[in-house]
Design a protein around this motif. Sequence first.
Motif, PDB file in Angstrom:
ATOM      1  N   LEU A   7       0.848  -1.200   0.000  1.00 42.32           N
ATOM      2  CA  LEU A   7       0.000   0.000   0.000  1.00 42.32           C
ATOM      3  C   LEU A   7       0.879   1.244   0.000  1.00 42.32           C
ATOM      4  N   PRO A   8       0.745   2.102  -1.007  1.00 39.93           N
ATOM      5  CA  PRO A   8       1.566   3.319  -1.011  1.00 39.93           C
ATOM      6  C   PRO A   8       1.429   4.102   0.303  1.00 39.93           C
ATOM      7  N   ALA A   9       0.239   4.094   0.896  1.00 37.13           N
ATOM      8  CA  ALA A   9       0.020   4.898   2.113  1.00 37.13           C
ATOM      9  C   ALA A   9       0.810   4.392   3.317  1.00 37.13           C
ATOM     10  N   HIS A  10       1.445   3.226   3.202  1.00 35.65           N
ATOM     11  CA  HIS A  10       2.213   2.771   4.376  1.00 35.65           C
ATOM     12  C   HIS A  10       3.375   3.717   4.657  1.00 35.65           C
ATOM     13  N   ASP A  11       3.801   4.452   3.615  1.00 32.93           N
ATOM     14  CA  ASP A  11       4.888   5.433   3.793  1.00 32.93           C
ATOM     15  C   ASP A  11       4.436   6.656   4.587  1.00 32.93           C
ATOM     16  N   ALA A  12       3.136   6.836   4.706  1.00 31.71           N
ATOM     17  CA  ALA A  12       2.627   7.981   5.479  1.00 31.71           C
ATOM     18  C   ALA A  12       2.676   7.718   6.980  1.00 31.71           C
ATOM     19  N   VAL A  13       2.830   6.460   7.362  1.00 28.83           N
ATOM     20  CA  VAL A  13       2.931   6.123   8.797  1.00 28.83           C
ATOM     21  C   VAL A  13       4.325   6.497   9.283  1.00 28.83           C
ATOM     22  N   ASP A  14       4.400   7.085  10.457  1.00 30.23           N
ATOM     23  CA  ASP A  14       5.705   7.317  11.083  1.00 30.23           C
ATOM     24  C   ASP A  14       6.053   6.046  11.867  1.00 30.23           C
ATOM     25  N   TRP A  15       6.751   5.143  11.206  1.00 25.94           N
ATOM     26  CA  TRP A  15       7.014   3.827  11.799  1.00 25.94           C
ATOM     27  C   TRP A  15       7.897   3.928  13.037  1.00 25.94           C
ATOM     28  N   SER A  16       8.647   5.026  13.159  1.00 26.22           N
ATOM     29  CA  SER A  16       9.513   5.158  14.342  1.00 26.22           C
ATOM     30  C   SER A  16       8.683   5.427  15.603  1.00 26.22           C
ATOM     31  N   ARG A  17       7.385   5.703  15.417  1.00 26.60           N
ATOM     32  CA  ARG A  17       6.511   5.932  16.573  1.00 26.60           C
ATOM     33  C   ARG A  17       5.361   4.909  16.598  1.00 26.60           C
ATOM     34  N   VAL A  18       5.718   3.686  16.240  1.00 29.80           N
ATOM     35  CA  VAL A  18       4.769   2.573  16.363  1.00 29.80           C
ATOM     36  C   VAL A  18       5.344   1.567  17.362  1.00 29.80           C
ATOM     37  N   ASP A  19       4.562   1.251  18.381  1.00 32.30           N
ATOM     38  CA  ASP A  19       4.948   0.198  19.332  1.00 32.30           C
ATOM     39  C   ASP A  19       4.372  -1.125  18.845  1.00 32.30           C
ATOM     40  N   VAL A  20       5.214  -2.131  18.832  1.00 34.73           N
ATOM     41  CA  VAL A  20       4.790  -3.444  18.333  1.00 34.73           C
ATOM     42  C   VAL A  20       4.898  -4.464  19.460  1.00 34.73           C
ATOM     43  N   TRP A  21       3.766  -5.105  19.741  1.00 38.95           N
ATOM     44  CA  TRP A  21       3.698  -6.172  20.746  1.00 38.95           C
ATOM     45  C   TRP A  21       3.161  -7.418  20.068  1.00 38.95           C
ATOM     46  N   TRP A  22       3.214  -8.544  20.775  1.00 36.84           N
ATOM     47  CA  TRP A  22       2.626  -9.772  20.236  1.00 36.84           C
ATOM     48  C   TRP A  22       1.554 -10.299  21.171  1.00 36.84           C
ATOM     49  N   GLY A  23       0.496 -10.848  20.578  1.00 36.53           N
ATOM     50  CA  GLY A  23      -0.549 -11.494  21.360  1.00 36.53           C
ATOM     51  C   GLY A  23      -0.187 -12.925  21.724  1.00 36.53           C
ATOM     52  N   ASP A  24       0.614 -13.554  20.869  1.00 38.12           N
ATOM     53  CA  ASP A  24       1.108 -14.887  21.218  1.00 38.12           C
ATOM     54  C   ASP A  24       2.348 -15.206  20.406  1.00 38.12           C
ATOM     55  N   GLU A  25       3.047 -16.225  20.883  1.00 29.35           N
ATOM     56  CA  GLU A  25       4.298 -16.608  20.237  1.00 29.35           C
ATOM     57  C   GLU A  25       4.559 -18.082  20.480  1.00 29.35           C
ATOM     58  N   ARG A  26       5.215 -18.698  19.513  1.00 26.74           N
ATOM     59  CA  ARG A  26       5.645 -20.088  19.676  1.00 26.74           C
ATOM     60  C   ARG A  26       6.985 -20.059  20.414  1.00 26.74           C
ATOM     61  N   PHE A  27       7.122 -20.858  21.472  1.00 26.21           N
ATOM     62  CA  PHE A  27       8.307 -20.790  22.346  1.00 26.21           C
ATOM     63  C   PHE A  27       9.450 -21.597  21.721  1.00 26.21           C
ATOM     64  N   LEU A  28      10.242 -20.891  20.922  1.00 28.75           N
ATOM     65  CA  LEU A  28      11.303 -21.472  20.096  1.00 28.75           C
ATOM     66  C   LEU A  28      12.494 -20.514  20.126  1.00 28.75           C
ATOM     67  N   PRO A  29      13.659 -20.938  19.614  1.00 28.82           N
ATOM     68  CA  PRO A  29      14.808 -20.023  19.621  1.00 28.82           C
ATOM     69  C   PRO A  29      14.561 -18.798  18.732  1.00 28.82           C
ATOM     70  N   ALA A  30      15.193 -17.692  19.082  1.00 27.54           N
ATOM     71  CA  ALA A  30      15.085 -16.473  18.261  1.00 27.54           C
ATOM     72  C   ALA A  30      15.491 -16.809  16.830  1.00 27.54           C
ATOM     73  N   GLY A  31      14.755 -16.278  15.881  1.00 24.99           N
ATOM     74  CA  GLY A  31      15.084 -16.498  14.475  1.00 24.99           C
ATOM     75  C   GLY A  31      14.522 -17.796  13.911  1.00 24.99           C
ATOM     76  N   ASP A  32      13.942 -18.647  14.757  1.00 24.38           N
ATOM     77  CA  ASP A  32      13.340 -19.876  14.234  1.00 24.38           C
ATOM     78  C   ASP A  32      12.244 -19.499  13.225  1.00 24.38           C
ATOM     79  N   PRO A  33      12.236 -20.150  12.060  1.00 21.33           N
ATOM     80  CA  PRO A  33      11.232 -19.764  11.051  1.00 21.33           C
ATOM     81  C   PRO A  33       9.794 -19.946  11.499  1.00 21.33           C
ATOM     82  N   ASP A  34       9.568 -20.774  12.526  1.00 21.88           N
ATOM     83  CA  ASP A  34       8.198 -20.968  13.012  1.00 21.88           C
ATOM     84  C   ASP A  34       7.773 -19.941  14.049  1.00 21.88           C
ATOM     85  N   ARG A  35       8.684 -19.066  14.448  1.00 20.90           N
ATOM     86  CA  ARG A  35       8.257 -18.025  15.395  1.00 20.90           C
ATOM     87  C   ARG A  35       7.403 -16.983  14.677  1.00 20.90           C
TER      88      ARG A  35
END
Length: 256
Positions: free
Chosen positions: A57-85
């Motif tokens: 979406l061209p409009a994604h450039d209008a978001v100031d991504w440096s002021r977006v907080d990103v959290w997760w609702g759930d995660e698979r308990f695996l090593p960092a970088g695991d493709p299934d995370r």
Amino acid sequence: MSEASVAVHADADLLAQAVAARLVVKLLDAQAERGAASIVLTGGRIAAAVHRAVLTLPAHDAVDWSRVDVWWGDERFLPAGDPDRNETQARAALLDLVPLDPARVHPMPATDGPTGDDPEAGAAAYAEELARAARPGHAALPHFDVLMLGVGEDGHVASVFPEHPVHHDTRPVSAVRGSPKPPPVRTTLTLPAINTAEEVWLVASGPDKARSVGMALAGAGPKQVPAAGVQGVSRTLWLLDRAAAADVPARLRSLR
Ligand SMILES: O=C(O)[C@H](O)[C@@H](O)[C@H](O)[C@H](O)COP(=O)(O)O
């Protein structure tokens, strides 16, 4: 608490495009109002499709991504970088491709992280991270503008599965063992924590989801169909494709 509303799109591709467009607008609105925006991500195929669609979406450039907080609702308990995370998938599809502030990206614990291979310690550490970002007047959780969830064939959301002991956990973050969907060990926000989000969007595509979506919207019990226990503070929005919407009670359906 909000009444659920339902939007139905023709197929999975259009659904992902529509959710991505809503997400960009939601981030822009939140930044216009509060100066920052916060999202809570989930895992699964439709979430990955939404993440990919945001970048188209061209409009994604209008978001100031440096002021977006990103959290997760759930995660698979695996090593960092695991493709299934869920984190790995979200980073590859979206997060690594926009100029986020790394300090505002809050992945759930990995088995090789500071709390090690102990999911309970990992869940407690994530709860502390959330509490450190808590909004004034709320002891445990930050403000979440939008929290997205996939929906399982069995009606699970995040890693809250039907009839699982996680339903008895009153803390915001829970370690989940014995998940029926692999991998067996996971970290999840609990339903009470999910329900503090301003808006919750439940996104589902495909005929395999029709039964659980229909049951949730017809008022099933949340222990049997966890999606039925989800309610955003100001909005609960079900975003479905036609196949997933097949059993939605007629009074809630706005087919396009
Ligand atoms: O880690 C996960 O697997 C999830 O977060 C899970 O709750 C997912 O969102 C649903 O199972 C739907 O997944 P699909 O979109 O792949 O069906």
